[in-house]
Design a protein around this motif. Structure first.
Motif, PDB file in Angstrom:
ATOM      1  N   PRO A  36       0.838  -1.204   0.000  1.00 15.56           N
ATOM      2  CA  PRO A  36       0.000   0.000   0.000  1.00 15.56           C
ATOM      3  C   PRO A  36       0.874   1.256   0.000  1.00 15.56           C
ATOM      4  CG  PRO A  36      -0.787  -1.585   1.610  1.00 15.56           C
ATOM      5  CD  PRO A  36       0.530  -2.102   1.116  1.00 15.56           C
ATOM      6  N   GLU A  37       0.449   2.265  -0.663  1.00 11.57           N
ATOM      7  CA  GLU A  37       1.234   3.482  -0.841  1.00 11.57           C
ATOM      8  C   GLU A  37       1.765   4.051   0.470  1.00 11.57           C
ATOM      9  OE1 GLU A  37       3.344   5.836  -3.186  1.00 11.57           O
ATOM     10  OE2 GLU A  37       1.943   4.331  -3.951  1.00 11.57           O
ATOM     11  N   PRO A  38       0.951   4.118   1.549  1.00 15.99           N
ATOM     12  CA  PRO A  38       1.475   4.707   2.794  1.00 15.99           C
ATOM     13  C   PRO A  38       2.640   3.929   3.407  1.00 15.99           C
ATOM     14  CG  PRO A  38      -0.924   4.604   2.836  1.00 15.99           C
ATOM     15  CD  PRO A  38      -0.478   3.798   1.661  1.00 15.99           C
ATOM     16  N   LEU A  39       2.756   2.639   3.088  1.00 20.29           N
ATOM     17  CA  LEU A  39       3.797   1.813   3.699  1.00 20.29           C
ATOM     18  C   LEU A  39       5.092   1.775   2.896  1.00 20.29           C
ATOM     19  CD1 LEU A  39       1.664  -1.256   4.878  1.00 20.29           C
ATOM     20  CD2 LEU A  39       2.460   0.676   6.255  1.00 20.29           C
ATOM     21  N   LYS A  40       5.132   2.502   1.799  1.00 20.27           N
ATOM     22  CA  LYS A  40       6.313   2.460   0.942  1.00 20.27           C
ATOM     23  C   LYS A  40       7.468   3.294   1.490  1.00 20.27           C
ATOM     24  CE  LYS A  40       3.950   1.220  -3.335  1.00 20.27           C
ATOM     25  NZ  LYS A  40       3.602   1.609  -4.721  1.00 20.27           N
ATOM     26  N   SER A  41       7.214   4.042   2.561  1.00 17.54           N
ATOM     27  CA  SER A  41       8.293   4.764   3.248  1.00 17.54           C
ATOM     28  C   SER A  41       8.045   4.664   4.746  1.00 17.54           C
ATOM     29  CB  SER A  41       8.332   6.232   2.822  1.00 17.54           C
ATOM     30  OG  SER A  41       7.237   6.934   3.371  1.00 17.54           O
ATOM     31  N   ALA A  42       9.092   4.889   5.519  1.00 12.39           N
ATOM     32  CA  ALA A  42       8.998   4.744   6.970  1.00 12.39           C
ATOM     33  C   ALA A  42       7.971   5.687   7.581  1.00 12.39           C
ATOM     34  CB  ALA A  42      10.367   4.984   7.602  1.00 12.39           C
ATOM     35  N   ALA A  43       7.688   6.785   6.916  1.00 15.72           N
ATOM     36  CA  ALA A  43       6.731   7.765   7.449  1.00 15.72           C
ATOM     37  C   ALA A  43       5.340   7.168   7.627  1.00 15.72           C
ATOM     38  CB  ALA A  43       6.667   8.980   6.532  1.00 15.72           C
ATOM     39  N   GLY A  44       5.036   6.094   6.897  1.00 19.89           N
ATOM     40  CA  GLY A  44       3.708   5.491   6.981  1.00 19.89           C
ATOM     41  C   GLY A  44       3.646   4.285   7.903  1.00 19.89           C
ATOM     42  N   TRP A  45       4.765   3.941   8.541  1.00 12.32           N
ATOM     43  CA  TRP A  45       4.807   2.762   9.408  1.00 12.32           C
ATOM     44  C   TRP A  45       4.244   3.078  10.794  1.00 12.32           C
ATOM     45  CZ3 TRP A  45      10.674   1.320   8.511  1.00 12.32           C
ATOM     46  CH2 TRP A  45      10.838   0.926   7.175  1.00 12.32           C
ATOM     47  N   PRO A  46       3.920   2.037  11.581  1.00 10.36           N
ATOM     48  CA  PRO A  46       3.532   2.267  12.978  1.00 10.36           C
ATOM     49  C   PRO A  46       4.623   3.045  13.721  1.00 10.36           C
ATOM     50  CG  PRO A  46       3.069   0.005  12.335  1.00 10.36           C
ATOM     51  CD  PRO A  46       3.825   0.607  11.192  1.00 10.36           C
ATOM     52  N   ALA A  47       4.229   3.828  14.693  1.00 16.45           N
ATOM     53  CA  ALA A  47       5.158   4.721  15.382  1.00 16.45           C
ATOM     54  C   ALA A  47       6.340   3.974  16.003  1.00 16.45           C
ATOM     55  CB  ALA A  47       4.404   5.508  16.456  1.00 16.45           C
ATOM     56  N   ALA A  48       6.059   2.841  16.632  1.00 14.74           N
ATOM     57  CA  ALA A  48       7.143   2.077  17.274  1.00 14.74           C
ATOM     58  C   ALA A  48       8.135   1.561  16.238  1.00 14.74           C
ATOM     59  CB  ALA A  48       6.563   0.916  18.068  1.00 14.74           C
ATOM     60  N   MET A  49       7.639   1.245  15.070  1.00 17.65           N
ATOM     61  CA  MET A  49       8.510   0.771  13.991  1.00 17.65           C
ATOM     62  C   MET A  49       9.387   1.913  13.465  1.00 17.65           C
ATOM     63  SD  MET A  49       7.230  -1.353  10.656  1.00 17.65           S
ATOM     64  CE  MET A  49       8.366  -2.081   9.476  1.00 17.65           C
ATOM     65  N   GLN A  50       8.804   3.090  13.316  1.00 13.20           N
ATOM     66  CA  GLN A  50       9.580   4.257  12.887  1.00 13.20           C
ATOM     67  C   GLN A  50      10.691   4.574  13.886  1.00 13.20           C
ATOM     68  OE1 GLN A  50       7.389   7.780  11.552  1.00 13.20           O
ATOM     69  NE2 GLN A  50       5.529   6.545  11.412  1.00 13.20           N
ATOM     70  N   GLU A  51      10.356   4.495  15.183  1.00 15.17           N
ATOM     71  CA  GLU A  51      11.338   4.812  16.216  1.00 15.17           C
ATOM     72  C   GLU A  51      12.521   3.836  16.165  1.00 15.17           C
ATOM     73  OE1 GLU A  51      11.614   5.270  21.100  1.00 15.17           O
ATOM     74  OE2 GLU A  51       9.684   4.942  20.118  1.00 15.17           O
TER      75      GLU A  51
END
Length: 346
Positions: A36-51
């Protein structure tokens, strides 16, 4: 009565290589054209995953992940050395390594007289790929176990020599990590291969999903043994070994839910919540509740390799063990799989 030490560890392959390589599986899953388009970059991942990903592609988090895993594996090795078993029985999955299209047993006792295998290239220890490791097997004990399992109603496969592969990575990595400090590992071993990958063991070669071909029901293989059956297999194994002449360490070798098996998470992160639903009763000593875990949940949550732990938990329940002496849960969003660790002394 014989004594039994029970251990649970991970054979996470990425621990073999430097920290900068540890997020490699996630990067590979990011090439999925159907993300899905939102998951193609870290900005769209769950917050804990981004951290956890941070601004360095997870390299700093990898060092911490390694530290936690190695610390727990050292605790397991210390318990093993303190116990000093006659041999070590390992439950591990075979991912299209020794068992392929010609035969896929639900489980197999590998009663080989010895095991010869090599490390992987570019490994963290700098060992040459042609360095050979040789460990003794326990044919007599393996034959005894199989004979008693058959008498108990478990039609177990067995082997005296490898078929396609010297020894699957669920077993070799467990040995490498228990000897992470390279002081030597000389315990005889009895590997018991479990067909954890079930419906994906041949069609997906026990590995990563294909992004070019969507598997249909017709493509899938027969399922893995159910959690209840493997729980009972572990219980029967513990019962047989406790009545034997052997002093045995039993080990479940695997991580828990795998991102690359968890379709509902787009193959990006593991099902941490489902893993906690199993870990918490195990941590409290409520082993019997594991037997009711549905087979459908295993595949839905990418927990195929946890089937190795169903053998271990069935054994703990049969032995009447209380809460584990030591237990750990290493959570991650970006390093493919949750890891659990356990030490239960006799």
């Amino acid at each position: 009565m014989a004594e039994i030490l029970a251990l649970g560890i991970s054979h996470y392959p990425m621990l073999l290589w430097p920290d900068k390589n540890m997020s490699g599986l996630l990067k590979q899953m990011m090439t999925n054209p159907k993300l899905p388009e939102p998951l193609k970059s870290a900005a769209g991942w769950p917050a804990a995953m981004q951290e956890e990903w941070g601004n360095d592609d997870g390299e700093a988090a990898a060092a911490l992940h390694r530290e936690k895993m190695v610390d727990w594996t050292r605790k397991a090795r210390q318990a093993l050395d303190d116990f000093n078993p006659d041999f070590v029985l390992l439950w591990g999955d075979d991912q299209y390594e020794n068992f392929r299209e010609d035969v896929v047993p639900p489980y197999c006792v590998n009663a080989h007289p010895e095991f010869r295998f090599h490390n992987f290239p570019n490994n963290i220890w700098g060992e040459p790929v042609d360095k050979e490791f040789v460990l003794p097997g326990v044919t007599e004990a393996g034959k005894h176990l199989v004979s008693e399992l058959i008498s108990a109603g478990f039609d177990s496969a067995y082997s005296y020599k490898p078929l396609h592969h010297p020894l699957g990575h669920a077993f070799t990595n467990a040995i490498f990590y228990l000897d992470y400090d390279r002081k030597g590992f000389n315990y005889p071993i009895l590997p018991v291969s479990i067909n954890c990958y079930g419906r994906h063991v041949i069609c997906q070669k026990g590995g990563l999903p294909s992004f070019t071909k969507e598997l249909t029901e017709a493509d899938l293989d027969p399922p893995a043994p159910t959690p209840a059956r493997l729980f009972d297999l572990g219980a029967a194994t513990a019962r047989i070994l406790s009545q034997s002449k052997y002093r045995v360490a039993i080990i479940a070798s695997s991580s828990w839910s795998h991102a690359f098996l968890t379709k509902k998470n787009h193959y990006l992160w593991p099902d941490i919540e489902a893993d906690r639903s199993l870990f918490e009763p195990m941590a409290s000593g409520d082993y019997a509740s594991w037997r009711d875990y549905p087979a459908s949940a295993i595949e839905d949550s990418g927990q195929q390799e946890v089937l190795n732990w169903f053998c271990l938990v069935g054994a703990l329940n049969e032995l009447g063990r209380g809460q584990p002496d030591e237990i750990g849960f290493v959570e991650t969003w970006i390093f493919n799989s949750t890891k659990a660790f356990l030490v239960s002394r006799p």
